[in-house]
Design an enzyme around this catalytic site. Structure first.
Site, PDB file in Angstrom:
ATOM      1  N   HIS A 172     106.742  69.611  49.606  1.00  0.00           N
ATOM      2  CA  HIS A 172     107.504  70.020  50.783  1.00  0.00           C
ATOM      3  C   HIS A 172     107.772  68.809  51.678  1.00  0.00           C
ATOM      4  CE1 HIS A 172     105.922  74.454  50.553  1.00  0.00           C
ATOM      5  NE2 HIS A 172     106.948  74.228  49.761  1.00  0.00           N
TER       6      HIS A 172
ATOM      7  N   HIS B 144     108.470  81.582  40.942  1.00  0.00           N
ATOM      8  CA  HIS B 144     108.148  81.309  42.337  1.00  0.00           C
ATOM      9  C   HIS B 144     106.896  82.072  42.769  1.00  0.00           C
ATOM     10  CE1 HIS B 144     109.927  78.687  45.225  1.00  0.00           C
ATOM     11  NE2 HIS B 144     109.769  79.547  46.204  1.00  0.00           N
TER      12      HIS B 144
ATOM     13  N   ARG C 105     107.850  73.692  40.750  1.00  0.00           N
ATOM     14  CA  ARG C 105     109.035  74.549  40.769  1.00  0.00           C
ATOM     15  C   ARG C 105     109.497  74.735  39.331  1.00  0.00           C
ATOM     16  NH1 ARG C 105     109.831  70.608  44.829  1.00  0.00           N
ATOM     17  NH2 ARG C 105     109.941  71.453  46.961  1.00  0.00           N
TER      18      ARG C 105
ATOM     19  N   LYS D 279     112.774  67.896  44.683  1.00  0.00           N
ATOM     20  CA  LYS D 279     114.013  67.992  45.441  1.00  0.00           C
ATOM     21  C   LYS D 279     114.340  66.673  46.113  1.00  0.00           C
ATOM     22  CE  LYS D 279     114.176  72.930  46.527  1.00  0.00           C
ATOM     23  NZ  LYS D 279     114.215  73.928  47.629  1.00  0.00           N
TER      24      LYS D 279
ATOM     25  N   ARG E   8     104.109  79.939  41.794  1.00  0.00           N
ATOM     26  CA  ARG E   8     103.980  78.814  42.737  1.00  0.00           C
ATOM     27  C   ARG E   8     103.296  79.293  44.015  1.00  0.00           C
ATOM     28  NH1 ARG E   8     106.353  73.762  44.345  1.00  0.00           N
ATOM     29  NH2 ARG E   8     107.355  73.790  46.391  1.00  0.00           N
TER      30      ARG E   8
ATOM     31  N   TYR F 147     101.903  79.725  54.360  1.00  0.00           N
ATOM     32  CA  TYR F 147     100.697  80.142  53.628  1.00  0.00           C
ATOM     33  C   TYR F 147      99.472  80.288  54.523  1.00  0.00           C
ATOM     34  CZ  TYR F 147     103.512  78.994  49.569  1.00  0.00           C
ATOM     35  OH  TYR F 147     104.516  78.950  48.636  1.00  0.00           O
TER      36      TYR F 147
END
Length: 307
Positions: free
Chosen positions: A272, A246, A154, A178, A249, A281
């Protein structure tokens, strides 16, 4: 009890126990304010909110045209807030427990072709006649592009990288993502070399950051990086509206799947928490399956009638 001290305690808990980022805390503050404003218009307070009052708030967001993603985030925030009040003994129920969040938009991510990524990297190669300012700008862009495309970082993770993380011969990079979750991502030779070239160029610019800002003791801002990326995109002939951190990414993830990576591996690399996030995806896998059937199944071949 008024809502203000409870909101403050709730945000402190998120920061301390869940390592919530400043941007997340700011978004949650706005979400709580928005909910409180709606409840006041109905004669309720945030601390004494009812389920019907909260449903009116959700209905108002939908009527105003708020994006599904925004509504879902706000509902998540309110659910967590009332769970916090319940756990602290400040409420005996959770009026937000039955709120229904709208299903997320299933828009496919934008991504570049592999050829376009190569064009970007080529455009970031400093020409021999480049002046020092242009040379450094391109070296910075090259290092960022190599890292983003090689690891799927990110933009916040990229700009938080420090020089002392890149020791000689480094093969795996530890990234804090995150929620404070850490993960290891493989580092390619070309990415490592691009970072080394930038750090060498910045020898006279003391900074702890791989990508220092105008003030070297602070990292480059997101806005500053966007300017560098747009500049390289222009050199590569790629429109600005098709280019962002992004998008890079997404390109990393899309190309990984196209070359045989499995979803679980991709989930780990992207950081994730839920594989459902990674499943967006799978459109790539669907395209690959169609190509395989078209190429190898008797009914999918154009020369069946001639056999």
């Amino acid at each position: 009890m008024t809502a203000a001290p409870c909101i403050e305690s709730f945000l402190e808990m998120l920061a301390a126990e869940r390592a919530a980022a400043p941007a997340t805390l700011l978004a949650y503050t706005r979400d709580l304010d928005d909910c409180e404003t709606s409840l006041r218009g109905q004669g309720e307070t945030l601390m004494e909110a009812t389920t019907s009052g909260l449903r009116e708030w959700v209905a108002g967001m939908s009527a105003s045209g708020a994006a599904r993603r925004t509504i879902a985030r706000r509902i998540s925030c309110i659910r967590q807030f009332f769970l916090f009040l319940l756990g602290e003994g400040l409420r005996s129920d959770n009026p937000a427990s039955s709120l229904d969040a709208p299903p997320p938009d299933r828009t496919l991510p934008k991504f570049l072709t592999e050829a376009e990524v190569v064009m970007l990297l080529d455009a970031a190669e400093p020409p021999a006649e480049a002046d020092p300012a242009l040379r450094r700008r391109l070296l910075m862009g090259r290092a960022a592009l190599e890292l983003l495309y090689a690891t799927g970082l990110r933009i916040s993770e990229l700009l938080a990288l420090k020089r002392d993380m890149f020791r000689e011969g480094l093969r795996m990079l530890m990234v804090r993502g995150k929620g404070g979750r850490e993960r290891l991502v493989p580092l390619s030779d070309s990415a490592r070399e691009a970072v080394a070239a930038l750090v060498h160029e910045d020898t006279d610019r003391p900074s702890p950051w791989v990508f220092p800002g105008r003030t070297p003791l602070r990292p480059l801002t997101r806005q500053g990086f966007d300017k560098v990326l747009a500049f390289i995109g222009e050199r590569a002939g790629i429109a600005a509206d098709r280019l962002s951190p992004h998008v890079l990414r997404h390109s990393f993830a899309t190309h990984m799947l196209a070359h045989g990576a499995d979803l679980r591996t991709l989930q780990t690399l992207l950081g994730h928490a839920d594989i459902a996030t990674t499943q967006i995806y799978t459109h790539v896998q669907a395209e690959r399956l169609r190509d395989i059937v078209s190429a190898h199944h008797p009914l999918g071949r154009g020369d069946v009638a001639d056999e």
